[in-house]
Design an enzyme around this catalytic site. Structure first.
Site, PDB file in Angstrom:
ATOM      1  CD  GLU A  74       4.937   3.576  -5.825  1.00 61.44           C
ATOM      2  OE1 GLU A  74       4.375   2.520  -6.142  1.00 61.44           O
ATOM      3  OE2 GLU A  74       4.715   4.643  -6.432  1.00 61.44           O
ATOM      4  CG  ASP A  88      -3.036  -4.271  -3.715  1.00 61.08           C
ATOM      5  OD1 ASP A  88      -2.256  -3.302  -3.806  1.00 61.08           O
ATOM      6  OD2 ASP A  88      -3.769  -4.628  -4.649  1.00 61.08           O
TER       7      ASP A  88
END
Ligand code: ADE
Length: 230
Positions: free
Chosen positions: A13, A197
């Site tokens: 990230e 997701d």
């Protein structure tokens, strides 16, 4: 000279953030590596905390108490709960809660801790900058409640339970703890998440597939926020 902290949970990230700021000096402290970047007269500290509320609270506290960060932005991926959210969408956390806090045995609402609140608001000024970046870059930025907990959510039953009990639009594992730390020390905080997701039975596969691309979307957005802050 403004000091800004940028936190991700996983190395993946922050890698796209660091790629946008090539000259970083590394400082190892408290189990993290903090990347210090001098940028346009500002000092930026970037780190990944490791997954979960405890690690992210340590990192946020270190950013504030040791490095003097005056603003904290969390940038990472999340599981979408709202049917409106698709993989790659950006979500600004309006307020954060902890879906795994439960002392209802003593009559407290789910997510409530005495002397704290179920929902911790993020900073309106930082959020306004995020909205401005979105507007000027023609990016759709959604907004909603983000629920954090120390579990990767991957079932429609648990997903539904979090929606019903907290009205959350997305789920992740660090935002609420960072928001609690920032609220405790009165440091403005912004939680920005790109969807990797849908927190359902296919969440693990989707997460693995879209972690890098979703992280890149968030990183580019945060860079634009920084350019408006410095
Ligand atoms: N971060 C990204 N997807 C997640 C999920 N499904 N549950 C918890 N944290 C997440």
């Amino acid at each position: 000279m403004i000091k800004i902290g940028i936190i991700g949970a996983m190395e993946e990230e922050i890698t796209p953030i660091l790629a946008l700021f090539p000259q970083a000096q590394e400082i190892a402290l408290g189990g993290n590596v903090f990347y210090h970047i001098a940028y346009k007269g500002a000092e930026i500290y970037v780190a990944y905390s490791k997954i979960g509320k405890v690690h992210s609270a340590i990192t946020a506290s270190t950013m504030i108490l040791r490095f003097g960060c005056e603003k904290v932005i969390f940038c990472g991926v999340a599981g979408g709960l709202d049917t409106d959210l698709a993989v790659g969408d950006l979500l600004l956390g309006s307020k954060l809660c902890q879906h795994d806090v439960d002392i209802s045995a003593f009559g407290h609402p789910l997510g409530f801790i005495p002397e704290s609140r179920v929902f911790i608001e993020t900073d309106e000024n930082l959020n306004a900058i995020a909205r401005q970046v979105a507007l000027e870059s023609n990016i759709t930025l959604k907004e909603g409640i983000i629920a954090s907990g120390d579990a990767f959510i991957h079932s429609k039953e648990k997903k539904q339970w979090i929606i019903e009990n907290f009205g959350a639009a997305a789920v992740e594992m660090e935002g609420a703890s960072v928001a609690v730390v920032c609220d405790s020390f009165k440091v403005p905080c912004c939680i920005l998440r790109s969807i990797s997701d849908s927190a359902d039975g296919a969440a693990d596969v989707s997460f693995d597939e879209f972690l890098d691309s979703s992280a890149r979307i968030g990183a580019n957005f945060v860079k634009q926020m920084i350019d408006r802050l410095v």
